[in-house]
Structure formats: structure tokens, C-alpha cells
Design a protein around this motif. Structure first.
Motif, PDB file in Angstrom:
ATOM      1  N   ALA A  17     -22.803  12.369 -20.138  1.00  0.00           N
ATOM      2  CA  ALA A  17     -21.891  12.374 -21.286  1.00  0.00           C
ATOM      3  C   ALA A  17     -20.746  11.380 -21.087  1.00  0.00           C
ATOM      4  N   THR A  54     -16.831  13.454 -27.156  1.00  0.00           N
ATOM      5  CA  THR A  54     -17.831  13.395 -26.090  1.00  0.00           C
ATOM      6  C   THR A  54     -17.161  13.383 -24.724  1.00  0.00           C
ATOM      7  N   SER A  57     -15.988  16.885 -23.931  1.00  0.00           N
ATOM      8  CA  SER A  57     -17.167  17.682 -23.569  1.00  0.00           C
ATOM      9  C   SER A  57     -17.654  17.337 -22.159  1.00  0.00           C
ATOM     10  N   SER A  61     -17.824  19.815 -18.932  1.00  0.00           N
ATOM     11  CA  SER A  61     -19.065  20.033 -18.177  1.00  0.00           C
ATOM     12  C   SER A  61     -18.861  19.764 -16.693  1.00  0.00           C
ATOM     13  N   SER A  82     -17.386  25.646 -22.788  1.00  0.00           N
ATOM     14  CA  SER A  82     -18.210  24.449 -22.960  1.00  0.00           C
ATOM     15  C   SER A  82     -19.479  24.741 -23.741  1.00  0.00           C
ATOM     16  N   GLN A  83     -20.082  25.903 -23.519  1.00  0.00           N
ATOM     17  CA  GLN A  83     -21.294  26.246 -24.258  1.00  0.00           C
ATOM     18  C   GLN A  83     -20.970  26.617 -25.706  1.00  0.00           C
ATOM     19  N   SER A  86     -20.615  23.395 -27.378  1.00  0.00           N
ATOM     20  CA  SER A  86     -21.947  22.834 -27.595  1.00  0.00           C
ATOM     21  C   SER A  86     -22.599  23.423 -28.845  1.00  0.00           C
ATOM     22  N   SER A  90     -23.529  21.358 -32.273  1.00  0.00           N
ATOM     23  CA  SER A  90     -24.893  21.407 -32.811  1.00  0.00           C
ATOM     24  C   SER A  90     -24.891  21.845 -34.271  1.00  0.00           C
ATOM     25  N   GLN A 103     -31.465  20.532 -32.658  1.00  0.00           N
ATOM     26  CA  GLN A 103     -30.169  21.215 -32.668  1.00  0.00           C
ATOM     27  C   GLN A 103     -30.338  22.722 -32.476  1.00  0.00           C
ATOM     28  N   SER A 106     -30.919  23.223 -28.874  1.00  0.00           N
ATOM     29  CA  SER A 106     -29.648  23.108 -28.161  1.00  0.00           C
ATOM     30  C   SER A 106     -28.822  24.386 -28.298  1.00  0.00           C
ATOM     31  N   ALA A 110     -27.734  26.889 -25.191  1.00  0.00           N
ATOM     32  CA  ALA A 110     -26.328  27.259 -24.979  1.00  0.00           C
ATOM     33  C   ALA A 110     -26.151  28.774 -25.087  1.00  0.00           C
TER      34      ALA A 110
END
Length: 129
Positions: A17, A54, A57, A61, A82-83, A86, A90, A103, A106, A110
Motif C-alpha cells: 500500500a 491509501t 491505510s 496496516s 484497519s479492517q 477496509s 470497499s 469488493q 474484500s 475483513a
């Protein structure tokens, strides 16, 4: 073992990322300079804005990966945050017309990570129980 796998994957994802954020910053600067008008300003600004998201994020991470590796109590919180971020990203991508299947996948991953982080054994390992 599961926490170690999460830590390694979070660190790898954070590094990738970071590269993506750098690429978006470069794209924003390049498009702003190449187009040079209002369209270039808007497109370049949007790319830089997405690059900043980004970057945040990526840093989350990396911090989660470190915290999970060393079982820091704050690492558990960063994993949840963080999840959650995410999942939010998405959902925004689905609204913007991104590939629905990728998505949803994803979001499912998560969600599974959040579920795993809330299991009693994992919470105890992080000193949260």
C-alpha cells in the motif's frame, strides 16, 4: 499461529500500500503538470487525495502488523480499526462501480479478520480479556 499470519500479511499489505500511495502521489503530480488546466487540477487533486487515504491505510496496516507481531494491546484496536476502514473503502468502491465480486470478497475477508480478533483466545493473547 493465526496472529503471526495476520501480522505478516498486514506488514506485506502495508508495504504494498505504501508503493501504491507513492504511485498515486506521482500520478497526481504528473497529471496536474501534464494537463495544466482545471481538469488536471481536479484529476491530480483526486489522485493525491486517494493517495493520502491509501497512505493512512498503509500506515495503519504496518502499525497493526507490528502490534500483532509483538502482541501489543493497542495492536488489537488497530486491527479492528484497519479492517473497519477496509470495509468502508470497499463499500465506497461498490458505490463507485468497482468490481462487485472483488469488493464483496474484500468485505468478507475483513469481516473474518474482525471476527477472529474478537475470539476469546485472540483477545486474551493481546491482553484484552
Amino acid at each position: 499461529t493465526g496472529i503471526t499470519i495476520l501480522a505478516v500479511l498486514a506488514l506485506i499489505g502495508g508495504i504494498l500500500a505504501l508503493f501504491a500511495a507513492i504511485g498515486l502521489f506521482g500520478l497526481g503530480a504528473l497529471s496536474g503538470a501534464a494537463l495544466g488546466n482545471v481538469g488536471g487540477f481536479i484529476f491530480g487533486g483526486l489522485a493525491i487525495f486517494v493517495g493520502l487515504i491509501t497512505l493512512v491505510s498503509a500506515l495503519l496496516s504496518l502499525a497493526f502488523g507490528y502490534g500483532a507481531w509483538y502482541l501489543k494491546p493497542w495492536g488489537w484496536i488497530l486491527g479492528i480499526v484497519s479492517q473497519g476502514l477496509s470495509i468502508l473503502i470497499s463499500l465506497i468502491n461498490i458505490i463507485n462501480g468497482s468490481s462487485f465480486f472483488s469488493q464483496v470478497l474484500s468485505i468478507a475477508i475483513a469481516g473474518a479478520i474482525i471476527y477472529y480478533l474478537f475470539t476469546p483466545e485472540v483477545k486474551r493473547a493481546f491482553g484484552r480479556a
